[in-house]
Design a protein around this motif. Structure first.
Motif, mmCIF file in Angstrom:
data_model
loop_
_atom_site.group_PDB
_atom_site.id
_atom_site.type_symbol
_atom_site.label_atom_id
_atom_site.label_comp_id
_atom_site.label_asym_id
_atom_site.label_seq_id
_atom_site.Cartn_x
_atom_site.Cartn_y
_atom_site.Cartn_z
ATOM 1 N N VAL A 207 37.787 32.369 -9.275
ATOM 2 C CA VAL A 207 38.797 31.075 -9.868
ATOM 3 C C VAL A 207 37.581 30.027 -10.109
ATOM 4 O O VAL A 207 36.548 30.017 -9.597
ATOM 5 C CB VAL A 207 39.577 30.582 -8.441
ATOM 6 C CG1 VAL A 207 40.056 29.329 -8.864
ATOM 7 C CG2 VAL A 207 40.603 31.654 -8.214
ATOM 8 N N ILE A 208 38.025 29.544 -11.361
ATOM 9 C CA ILE A 208 37.120 28.464 -11.771
ATOM 10 C C ILE A 208 37.648 27.142 -11.737
ATOM 11 O O ILE A 208 38.940 26.850 -12.198
ATOM 12 C CB ILE A 208 36.885 28.657 -13.415
ATOM 13 C CG1 ILE A 208 35.691 30.254 -13.597
ATOM 14 C CG2 ILE A 208 36.205 27.611 -14.232
ATOM 15 C CD1 ILE A 208 36.435 31.224 -13.337
ATOM 16 N N ILE A 209 37.236 26.246 -11.290
ATOM 17 C CA ILE A 209 37.508 24.613 -10.825
ATOM 18 C C ILE A 209 36.715 23.953 -11.754
ATOM 19 O O ILE A 209 35.584 24.088 -11.790
ATOM 20 C CB ILE A 209 37.460 24.338 -9.525
ATOM 21 C CG1 ILE A 209 37.905 25.339 -8.499
ATOM 22 C CG2 ILE A 209 37.764 22.899 -9.540
ATOM 23 C CD1 ILE A 209 39.480 25.137 -8.426
ATOM 24 N N SER B 1 44.176 28.042 -3.785
ATOM 25 C CA SER B 1 45.281 28.708 -3.265
ATOM 26 C C SER B 1 46.427 29.197 -4.090
ATOM 27 O O SER B 1 47.016 30.278 -4.429
ATOM 28 C CB SER B 1 46.144 28.304 -1.883
ATOM 29 O OG SER B 1 47.142 28.707 -1.570
ATOM 30 N N MET B 2 46.689 28.008 -4.910
ATOM 31 C CA MET B 2 47.837 28.060 -6.014
ATOM 32 C C MET B 2 47.592 29.310 -7.102
ATOM 33 O O MET B 2 48.336 29.808 -7.549
ATOM 34 C CB MET B 2 47.890 26.808 -6.782
ATOM 35 C CG MET B 2 48.336 25.847 -5.780
ATOM 36 S SD MET B 2 48.647 24.090 -6.532
ATOM 37 C CE MET B 2 50.111 24.536 -7.499
ATOM 38 N N ILE B 3 46.170 29.530 -7.419
ATOM 39 C CA ILE B 3 45.654 30.449 -8.391
ATOM 40 C C ILE B 3 45.823 31.912 -7.526
ATOM 41 O O ILE B 3 46.442 32.874 -8.237
ATOM 42 C CB ILE B 3 44.432 30.445 -8.803
ATOM 43 C CG1 ILE B 3 44.389 29.080 -9.390
ATOM 44 C CG2 ILE B 3 43.804 31.560 -9.631
ATOM 45 C CD1 ILE B 3 44.878 28.862 -11.021
ATOM 46 N N VAL B 4 45.206 31.829 -6.300
ATOM 47 C CA VAL B 4 44.937 33.211 -5.635
ATOM 48 C C VAL B 4 46.629 33.616 -5.301
ATOM 49 O O VAL B 4 46.773 34.861 -5.140
ATOM 50 C CB VAL B 4 43.880 33.199 -4.573
ATOM 51 C CG1 VAL B 4 43.800 34.313 -3.796
ATOM 52 C CG2 VAL B 4 42.540 33.003 -5.363
ATOM 53 N N PHE C 248 49.406 31.582 -10.108
ATOM 54 C CA PHE C 248 49.478 30.818 -11.449
ATOM 55 C C PHE C 248 47.983 31.150 -12.139
ATOM 56 O O PHE C 248 47.080 31.686 -11.554
ATOM 57 C CB PHE C 248 49.432 29.384 -11.133
ATOM 58 C CG PHE C 248 50.716 29.126 -10.606
ATOM 59 C CD1 PHE C 248 51.736 28.965 -11.393
ATOM 60 C CD2 PHE C 248 51.048 28.712 -9.366
ATOM 61 C CE1 PHE C 248 52.975 28.138 -11.098
ATOM 62 C CE2 PHE C 248 52.275 28.159 -8.799
ATOM 63 C CZ PHE C 248 53.390 28.176 -9.743
ATOM 64 N N ASP C 249 48.270 31.191 -13.376
ATOM 65 C CA ASP C 249 47.050 31.535 -14.356
ATOM 66 C C ASP C 249 46.252 30.076 -14.596
ATOM 67 O O ASP C 249 44.943 29.903 -14.701
ATOM 68 C CB ASP C 249 47.626 31.765 -15.991
ATOM 69 C CG ASP C 249 48.262 33.028 -15.938
ATOM 70 O OD1 ASP C 249 47.867 34.022 -15.182
ATOM 71 O OD2 ASP C 249 49.372 33.311 -16.670
ATOM 72 N N LEU C 250 46.840 28.939 -14.284
ATOM 73 C CA LEU C 250 46.230 27.679 -14.576
ATOM 74 C C LEU C 250 47.164 26.590 -13.934
ATOM 75 O O LEU C 250 48.292 26.488 -13.899
ATOM 76 C CB LEU C 250 46.051 27.390 -15.916
ATOM 77 C CG LEU C 250 45.387 25.973 -16.469
ATOM 78 C CD1 LEU C 250 44.964 26.229 -17.955
ATOM 79 C CD2 LEU C 250 46.123 24.769 -16.471
ATOM 80 N N ALA D 170 42.246 24.330 -12.346
ATOM 81 C CA ALA D 170 41.890 25.538 -11.671
ATOM 82 C C ALA D 170 42.532 26.387 -12.611
ATOM 83 O O ALA D 170 43.391 26.307 -13.157
ATOM 84 C CB ALA D 170 42.539 25.388 -10.308
ATOM 85 N N TYR D 171 41.627 27.615 -12.708
ATOM 86 C CA TYR D 171 41.801 28.698 -13.871
ATOM 87 C C TYR D 171 41.436 30.015 -13.019
ATOM 88 O O TYR D 171 40.710 30.206 -12.322
ATOM 89 C CB TYR D 171 41.037 28.710 -15.006
ATOM 90 C CG TYR D 171 40.871 27.197 -15.543
ATOM 91 C CD1 TYR D 171 41.884 27.122 -16.794
ATOM 92 C CD2 TYR D 171 39.921 26.335 -15.248
ATOM 93 C CE1 TYR D 171 41.642 25.666 -17.565
ATOM 94 C CE2 TYR D 171 39.952 25.119 -16.228
ATOM 95 C CZ TYR D 171 40.650 24.890 -17.031
ATOM 96 O OH TYR D 171 40.803 23.509 -17.775
#
Length: 315
Positions: A87-89, A107-110, A114-116, A159-160
């Motif tokens: 995850v990239i912030i 958490s929203m990415i993992v 979500f993608d972004l 976040a990505y």
């Protein structure tokens, strides 16, 4: 590695140590494996020396130093290339973005897949006339034009998933439109999260009103690229056909009128319709040529690095 924090900066030496300590505290309290990548975009203060000192006491700190100021988009591109996290912030270096938001963004990415996830600074501590009002108008236009339903395209805190940053090309001044670029590449799971916005603690903002003018111009560019970037002939060919058809219609009308109706009337070249036909057919032909050239350039282009790195730390 869980998280890469990518931080572009320009002349932010006063805030860097405090920002690093805050991020490190959040990461350690949540037991994340992490790296912090500072990209010094041609600072003229002691920002790079501060980054060097931080890297000596914390092996998780990495740095990239540009030869000169190339812009935020180029800085993000360099950081994305080097990032190793799942995850990239991204966040700004001025302490207006809150590192305490990182765990929920992660958490929203993992967990939520979500993608972004884009930050939304719902309550801002900026001047209403110089930043808030122009930002609201800009974001409204961006939503209408791009179809991406975000309230705050300009928020630096995002976040990505790693697949997103490794498959988009951020250049020019397109950092404002990374969600649009991601959607154009097929990453459709995009959402936003209300995040805390803090008043600037040190220094002055690096952005003026001109960024919104540039932003609207970039919006036109990104609209074109997202719809016709991979098929320019679809736009220019359609325009060329339309213009040529208008010109040909006028020419046909003049020919029929001269041959069968007003055979002894004035010369065709003395009638305004002749020049309308001539100009529109020329413009139509030029649109066709522009479309062909666009297709040729698209198929023969080679990637060219848009920035020069002077130094790197811990890579």
């Amino acid at each position: 590695m869980n998280i890469s924090v990518v931080i572009p900066l320009l002349n932010e030496q006063e805030s860097l140590t405090e920002l690093h300590d805050w991020i490190a505290r959040v990461m350690q309290s949540n037991h994340f494996s992490y790296e912090i990548i500072f990209i010094d975009d041609g600072s003229t203060d002691d920002s790079w020396n501060t980054i060097q000192q931080l890297s000596q006491k914390d092996e998780n700190v990495k740095g990239i130093r540009f030869l000169k100021n190339f812009g935020k988009s180029q800085a993000l591109h360099a950081g994305f290339e080097k990032a190793n996290g799942n995850v990239i912030i991204t966040m700004d270096a001025d302490l207006q973005d809150n590192p305490d938001e990182i765990p929920e963004l992660y958490s929203m990415i993992v967990n939520d897949k979500f993608d972004l996830v884009s930050g939304w600074k719902k309550k801002r501590y900026d001047s209403f006339l110089s930043k808030n009002l122009p930002s609201k108008l800009f974001n409204w236009a961006a939503r209408k034009t791009s179809g991406v339903k975000l309230h705050d395209f300009n928020c630096g805190l995002k976040a990505y998933h790693k697949n997103v940053v490794k498959n988009i090309d951020v250049n020019g001044e397109m950092h404002r439109y990374i969600p649009v670029l991601a959607k154009a590449e097929g990453f459709s799971k995009i959402t936003e999260k209300v995040v805390l916005h803090q008043a600037r603690k040190y220094g002055e903002t690096k952005f003026g009103m001109d960024r919104f003018i540039h932003g609207f111009l970039d919006l036109i560019t990104i609209w074109f690229l997202s719809r016709f970037g991979k098929r320019p002939m679809h736009l220019f060919g359609a325009l060329g056909f339309f213009m040529f058809a208008i010109g040909f219609g006028f020419a046909l009308y003049l020919g029929i009128d001269k041959l069968f109706i007003h055979q002894t009337g004035r010369l065709i070249t003395q009638r305004p319709q002749f020049y309308i036909a001539l100009v529109t057919m020329i413009i139509g032909t030029q649109f066709f040529v522009a479309g062909f050239l666009g297709e040729i350039i698209l198929r023969t282009k080679t990637d060219k690095r848009r920035y020069l790195v002077k130094d790197e730390l811990n890579f």
